[in-house]
Motif scaffolding. Structure first.
Motif, PDB file in Angstrom:
ATOM      1  N   PRO A 139      64.611  39.977  -3.456  1.00 37.48           N
ATOM      2  CA  PRO A 139      63.360  40.298  -4.169  1.00 37.48           C
ATOM      3  C   PRO A 139      62.156  39.937  -3.318  1.00 37.48           C
ATOM      4  N   ALA A 140      61.105  40.756  -3.411  1.00 39.25           N
ATOM      5  CA  ALA A 140      59.932  40.547  -2.558  1.00 39.25           C
ATOM      6  C   ALA A 140      59.217  39.245  -2.891  1.00 39.25           C
ATOM      7  N   ALA A 141      59.135  38.908  -4.172  1.00 40.55           N
ATOM      8  CA  ALA A 141      58.415  37.702  -4.585  1.00 40.55           C
ATOM      9  C   ALA A 141      59.385  36.538  -4.732  1.00 40.55           C
ATOM     10  N   SER A 142      59.090  35.428  -4.063  1.00 37.01           N
ATOM     11  CA  SER A 142      59.925  34.237  -4.161  1.00 37.01           C
ATOM     12  C   SER A 142      59.071  33.002  -3.945  1.00 37.01           C
ATOM     13  N   ALA A 143      59.288  31.988  -4.775  1.00 39.33           N
ATOM     14  CA  ALA A 143      58.552  30.735  -4.629  1.00 39.33           C
ATOM     15  C   ALA A 143      59.049  29.941  -3.438  1.00 39.33           C
ATOM     16  N   ASP A 144      60.273  30.218  -3.011  1.00 39.64           N
ATOM     17  CA  ASP A 144      60.855  29.512  -1.867  1.00 39.64           C
ATOM     18  C   ASP A 144      60.328  30.123  -0.570  1.00 39.64           C
ATOM     19  N   ALA A 145      59.733  29.282   0.303  1.00 44.17           N
ATOM     20  CA  ALA A 145      59.130  29.783   1.548  1.00 44.17           C
ATOM     21  C   ALA A 145      60.172  30.428   2.452  1.00 44.17           C
ATOM     22  N   TRP A 146      61.379  29.830   2.528  1.00 44.42           N
ATOM     23  CA  TRP A 146      62.422  30.376   3.407  1.00 44.42           C
ATOM     24  C   TRP A 146      62.875  31.744   2.929  1.00 44.42           C
ATOM     25  N   LEU A 147      63.135  31.874   1.627  1.00 47.33           N
ATOM     26  CA  LEU A 147      63.537  33.160   1.081  1.00 47.33           C
ATOM     27  C   LEU A 147      62.411  34.186   1.194  1.00 47.33           C
ATOM     28  N   GLY A 148      61.166  33.733   1.025  1.00 42.44           N
ATOM     29  CA  GLY A 148      60.032  34.644   1.152  1.00 42.44           C
ATOM     30  C   GLY A 148      59.924  35.219   2.553  1.00 42.44           C
ATOM     31  N   ALA A 149      60.144  34.379   3.568  1.00 40.67           N
ATOM     32  CA  ALA A 149      60.085  34.855   4.953  1.00 40.67           C
ATOM     33  C   ALA A 149      61.208  35.839   5.247  1.00 40.67           C
ATOM     34  N   LEU A 150      62.404  35.554   4.724  1.00 38.72           N
ATOM     35  CA  LEU A 150      63.530  36.455   4.925  1.00 38.72           C
ATOM     36  C   LEU A 150      63.300  37.785   4.224  1.00 38.72           C
ATOM     37  N   ALA A 151      62.723  37.731   3.011  1.00 38.45           N
ATOM     38  CA  ALA A 151      62.426  38.968   2.282  1.00 38.45           C
ATOM     39  C   ALA A 151      61.380  39.793   3.008  1.00 38.45           C
ATOM     40  N   ALA A 152      60.395  39.136   3.603  1.00 39.05           N
ATOM     41  CA  ALA A 152      59.368  39.858   4.367  1.00 39.05           C
ATOM     42  C   ALA A 152      59.985  40.532   5.596  1.00 39.05           C
ATOM     43  N   ALA A 200      61.866  45.860   8.038  1.00 36.16           N
ATOM     44  CA  ALA A 200      62.934  46.761   8.500  1.00 36.16           C
ATOM     45  C   ALA A 200      63.061  47.966   7.568  1.00 36.16           C
ATOM     46  N   LEU A 201      62.972  47.736   6.248  1.00 36.46           N
ATOM     47  CA  LEU A 201      63.096  48.833   5.294  1.00 36.46           C
ATOM     48  C   LEU A 201      61.986  49.864   5.466  1.00 36.46           C
ATOM     49  N   ASP A 202      60.757  49.387   5.703  1.00 41.96           N
ATOM     50  CA  ASP A 202      59.639  50.311   5.911  1.00 41.96           C
ATOM     51  C   ASP A 202      59.885  51.175   7.141  1.00 41.96           C
ATOM     52  N   THR A 239      67.123  58.545   4.924  1.00 43.10           N
ATOM     53  CA  THR A 239      67.188  58.475   3.466  1.00 43.10           C
ATOM     54  C   THR A 239      67.811  57.134   3.094  1.00 43.10           C
ATOM     55  N   VAL A 240      67.000  56.209   2.603  1.00 35.84           N
ATOM     56  CA  VAL A 240      67.421  54.825   2.375  1.00 35.84           C
ATOM     57  C   VAL A 240      67.615  54.575   0.880  1.00 35.84           C
ATOM     58  N   HIS A 241      68.726  53.920   0.547  1.00 35.40           N
ATOM     59  CA  HIS A 241      68.988  53.491  -0.831  1.00 35.40           C
ATOM     60  C   HIS A 241      69.141  51.972  -0.819  1.00 35.40           C
ATOM     61  N   GLU A 242      68.273  51.296  -1.560  1.00 36.41           N
ATOM     62  CA  GLU A 242      68.292  49.836  -1.575  1.00 36.41           C
ATOM     63  C   GLU A 242      69.240  49.335  -2.661  1.00 36.41           C
ATOM     64  N   VAL A 243      70.099  48.389  -2.278  1.00 31.59           N
ATOM     65  CA  VAL A 243      71.007  47.741  -3.218  1.00 31.59           C
ATOM     66  C   VAL A 243      70.647  46.260  -3.241  1.00 31.59           C
ATOM     67  N   PRO A 244      70.155  45.745  -4.363  1.00 28.16           N
ATOM     68  CA  PRO A 244      69.667  44.359  -4.398  1.00 28.16           C
ATOM     69  C   PRO A 244      70.789  43.337  -4.305  1.00 28.16           C
ATOM     70  N   HIS A 245      70.435  42.178  -3.838  1.00 30.92           N
ATOM     71  CA  HIS A 245      71.357  41.036  -3.804  1.00 30.92           C
ATOM     72  C   HIS A 245      71.507  40.505  -5.230  1.00 30.92           C
ATOM     73  N   LEU A 246      72.749  40.327  -5.659  1.00 29.80           N
ATOM     74  CA  LEU A 246      72.987  39.834  -7.018  1.00 29.80           C
ATOM     75  C   LEU A 246      72.894  38.312  -7.117  1.00 29.80           C
ATOM     76  N   GLY A 247      72.735  37.653  -5.979  1.00 33.97           N
ATOM     77  CA  GLY A 247      72.732  36.195  -5.989  1.00 33.97           C
ATOM     78  C   GLY A 247      74.126  35.612  -5.910  1.00 33.97           C
ATOM     79  N   ARG A 248      75.122  36.497  -5.773  1.00 30.64           N
ATOM     80  CA  ARG A 248      76.518  36.076  -5.671  1.00 30.64           C
ATOM     81  C   ARG A 248      77.298  37.250  -5.074  1.00 30.64           C
ATOM     82  N   ASP A 249      78.522  36.988  -4.663  1.00 31.21           N
ATOM     83  CA  ASP A 249      79.384  38.068  -4.197  1.00 31.21           C
ATOM     84  C   ASP A 249      79.877  38.861  -5.403  1.00 31.21           C
ATOM     85  N   PRO A 250      79.649  40.179  -5.431  1.00 27.68           N
ATOM     86  CA  PRO A 250      80.112  40.981  -6.575  1.00 27.68           C
ATOM     87  C   PRO A 250      81.626  40.916  -6.718  1.00 27.68           C
TER      88      PRO A 250
END
Length: 389
Positions: A246-259, A264-266, A273-284
């Motif tokens: 997710p783009a918004a994160s209170a954690d600085a490390w996760l925020g930098a990784l998301a940026a 890269a996505l941009d 043709t790009v299809h984004e699949v979000p991280h579920l926070g765990r292995d599906p």
């Protein structure tokens, strides 16, 4: 039957995306076969249901299959020994028992090739989803049928089979070796089997889905994979950006990784043709998690890859062969004309392709790389080209 080949970087969740794609199609009522050659049952772990060496119904309209390379290797080598009994006895060779045979490197790939052929000829499924290994190994696997057929034609040309009727006569002449008839029969059978597999890979309804995690390493891998797949005439119908944070994160490390991911996505979206699949926070794990992944739907009418030969004889006196190679770099590109074949090398990838019939009567007059397309110019050979009155 529609075929989707899924590959990408190692460790990017290719198997998960393959399982989610197959499950989505099955839930829409499409008779789907999900095929993998993974030695360990990674697919079963993702689905929450163990897979088997035989096609197994895993969910409504969904069948999974993980071919057993060990058993098929034993069967093939045992059959070969049976057919070559005379030659082995003359050499004094001791036969190997099936129990002592272990598969050689490449046995998994051969087992998967046969499974592809069997699935395509069964007329049981509407969609085939293939969980392939990482892109470099997947490309070697996909090129295998074409390369093996080429080797067979060079080592045992089909036209020489007509000479089998002369074996009794030629056998009396010193210095005229004639291969055994079973060798020709085996080569012919292999050629038919390989042709069936190659037909699946080269079919106009076969496409590739590339899985990558957004980032610098993912960008480099995507660029190389797109070019290499195009060299083999395979079209990428979707680039699946997996595990997007997710783009918004209170954690600085996760925020930098998301940026970093967003950068890269941009860049990817400008070209692919790009299809984004979000991280579920765990292995599906299991069908509920897989159903939550927004993987792209199956396109029923893919646009095929074309390598057209355009006629510029009237204006420039040449025929131009257009070979799409998106992302290719001029400095990494090499061409060699060898007989009726063209050897094309792009970086670490190489393909030997037969020339279209019209170009076999021409000489290479030059080549250029423009707008992601290799354009090879051929001038008619006066000694071979039909003359007009």
């Amino acid at each position: 039957m529609r075929t989707i080949l899924i590959t990408g970087q190692g460790g990017t969740g290719r198997t998960t995306v393959a399982a989610a794609t197959a499950l989505k199609a099955a839930r829409e009522g499409t008779r789907t076969l999900l095929l993998t050659a993974d030695r360990t049952d990674t697919l079963g772990a993702v689905l929450g249901v163990p897979t088997s060496a035989e096609p197994t119904d895993t969910a409504p309209h969904l069948t999974t299959w993980r071919p057993d390379a060990n058993a098929r290797f034993r069967e093939d080598l045992t059959a070969f020994q049976d057919r070559a009994t005379t030659a082995l006895d003359l050499l004094g060779a001791a036969r190997l028992d099936a129990e002592e045979l272990t598969p050689l490197p490449g046995a998994e790939e051969l087992a998967l090739l046969r499974a592809l052929r069997d699935a395509a000829t069964s007329q049981t499924y509407d969609l085939l989803v293939v969980d392939l290994p990482p892109t470099p190994q997947a490309l070697a696997f996909l090129a295998l049928p074409e390369e093996l057929r080429r080797y067979l034609r060079r080592l045992l040309p089909p036209e020489r089979q007509a000479a089998r009727a002369l074996r009794p006569v030629l056998g009396r002449l010193a210095g005229v070796p004639m291969p055994a008839e079973w060798l020709y029969e085996t080569a012919a059978r292999w050629d038919i089997e390989l042709a069936a597999v190659a037909a699946v890979v080269e079919d106009r309804a076969t496409t590739v889905r590339l899985v990558a995690e957004p980032g610098p390493a993912g960008t480099d891998a995507v660029h190389a994979a797109i070019t290499a797949l195009a060299l083999h005439g395979l079209r990428v119908d979707a680039l699946v950006a997996n595990r997007v944070l997710p783009a918004a994160s209170a954690d600085a490390w996760l925020g930098a990784l998301a940026a970093q991911q967003r950068k890269a996505l941009d860049e990817w979206q400008e070209t692919y043709t790009v299809h984004e699949v979000p991280h579920l926070g765990r292995d599906p794990r299991g069908t509920d998690d897989l159903g939550a992944l927004p993987v792209p739907r199956v396109n029923r009418a893919p646009t095929p890859v074309e390598w057209p030969v355009l006629d510029h004889l009237a204006d420039d006196g040449v025929l131009v062969w257009h070979i799409p190679l998106p992302g290719a770099i001029r400095e990494e590109l090499d061409l060699i004309r060898r007989g009726d074949e063209l050897v094309v090398t792009v970086g670490q990838f190489r393909r030997i392709v037969p020339l279209p019939s019209a170009l076999r009567r021409c000489t290479v007059a030059g080549a250029a790389l423009r707008e992601g397309e290799l354009r090879v110019r051929f001038a008619p050979d006066p000694d071979l080209w039909p003359r007009t009155r």
